[in-house]
Design a protein around this motif. Structure first.
Motif, mmCIF file in Angstrom:
data_model
loop_
_atom_site.group_PDB
_atom_site.id
_atom_site.type_symbol
_atom_site.label_atom_id
_atom_site.label_comp_id
_atom_site.label_asym_id
_atom_site.label_seq_id
_atom_site.Cartn_x
_atom_site.Cartn_y
_atom_site.Cartn_z
ATOM 1 N N THR A 119 0.836 -1.193 0.000
ATOM 2 C CA THR A 119 0.000 0.000 0.000
ATOM 3 C C THR A 119 0.874 1.248 0.000
ATOM 4 O O THR A 119 1.984 1.253 0.540
ATOM 5 C CB THR A 119 -0.910 0.025 1.236
ATOM 6 O OG1 THR A 119 -0.094 0.021 2.406
ATOM 7 C CG2 THR A 119 -1.829 -1.178 1.265
ATOM 8 N N ARG A 120 0.362 2.291 -0.603
ATOM 9 C CA ARG A 120 1.090 3.553 -0.650
ATOM 10 C C ARG A 120 1.015 4.218 0.716
ATOM 11 O O ARG A 120 -0.061 4.377 1.270
ATOM 12 C CB ARG A 120 0.482 4.458 -1.703
ATOM 13 C CG ARG A 120 0.611 3.892 -3.102
ATOM 14 C CD ARG A 120 0.005 4.822 -4.090
ATOM 15 N NE ARG A 120 0.878 5.988 -4.194
ATOM 16 C CZ ARG A 120 0.798 6.899 -5.146
ATOM 17 N NH1 ARG A 120 -0.126 6.817 -6.050
ATOM 18 N NH2 ARG A 120 1.630 7.914 -5.169
ATOM 19 N N ASN A 121 2.155 4.579 1.266
ATOM 20 C CA ASN A 121 2.172 5.272 2.547
ATOM 21 C C ASN A 121 3.135 6.458 2.538
ATOM 22 O O ASN A 121 3.518 6.951 3.582
ATOM 23 C CB ASN A 121 2.489 4.301 3.694
ATOM 24 C CG ASN A 121 3.827 3.612 3.533
ATOM 25 O OD1 ASN A 121 4.575 3.893 2.619
ATOM 26 N ND2 ASN A 121 4.109 2.698 4.427
ATOM 27 N N ILE A 122 3.516 6.910 1.350
ATOM 28 C CA ILE A 122 4.409 8.057 1.219
ATOM 29 C C ILE A 122 3.707 9.122 0.390
ATOM 30 O O ILE A 122 3.260 8.854 -0.726
ATOM 31 C CB ILE A 122 5.743 7.650 0.547
ATOM 32 C CG1 ILE A 122 6.495 6.679 1.445
ATOM 33 C CG2 ILE A 122 6.589 8.863 0.264
ATOM 34 C CD1 ILE A 122 7.795 6.188 0.857
ATOM 35 N N GLY A 123 3.619 10.320 0.945
ATOM 36 C CA GLY A 123 2.970 11.436 0.265
ATOM 37 C C GLY A 123 3.883 12.110 -0.747
ATOM 38 O O GLY A 123 5.040 11.718 -0.932
ATOM 39 N N GLY A 124 3.376 13.137 -1.399
ATOM 40 C CA GLY A 124 4.083 13.809 -2.483
ATOM 41 C C GLY A 124 5.409 14.440 -2.096
ATOM 42 O O GLY A 124 6.429 14.201 -2.737
ATOM 43 N N ILE A 125 5.406 15.268 -1.053
ATOM 44 C CA ILE A 125 6.634 15.947 -0.652
ATOM 45 C C ILE A 125 7.649 14.941 -0.139
ATOM 46 O O ILE A 125 8.837 15.012 -0.482
ATOM 47 C CB ILE A 125 6.331 17.020 0.424
ATOM 48 C CG1 ILE A 125 5.464 18.118 -0.181
ATOM 49 C CG2 ILE A 125 7.619 17.601 0.990
ATOM 50 C CD1 ILE A 125 4.961 19.126 0.823
#
Length: 66
Positions: free
Chosen positions: A2-8
């Motif tokens: 699952t994705r757990n890292i945001g854009g910045i």
């Protein structure tokens, strides 16, 4: 995964990973191996998933609006 890292966070990981990998070409001798550490933030940034964040239950990914 699952994705757990945001854009910045993702952009920072990719930049830091590339900078660390560039040390391979700048440093001499055994110090070049330190540049290989850059593979970790680069890979997690490109995959948008961090195994350590998963273990700690963290996420910098914004919540989806329903």
């Amino acid at each position: 995964m699952t994705r757990n890292i945001g854009g910045i966070d993702r952009v920072l990981r990719i930049v830091v990973g590339l900078v660390l990998l560039s040390l391979i070409f700048v440093l001499e001798g055994n110090a070049r191996w330190w540049g290989l550490i850059g593979i970790v933030p680069l890979a997690t940034g490109l995959m948008s998933s961090c195994p350590l964040y998963s273990l700690l239950g963290m996420s910098t990914c914004p919540l989806k609006k329903s």
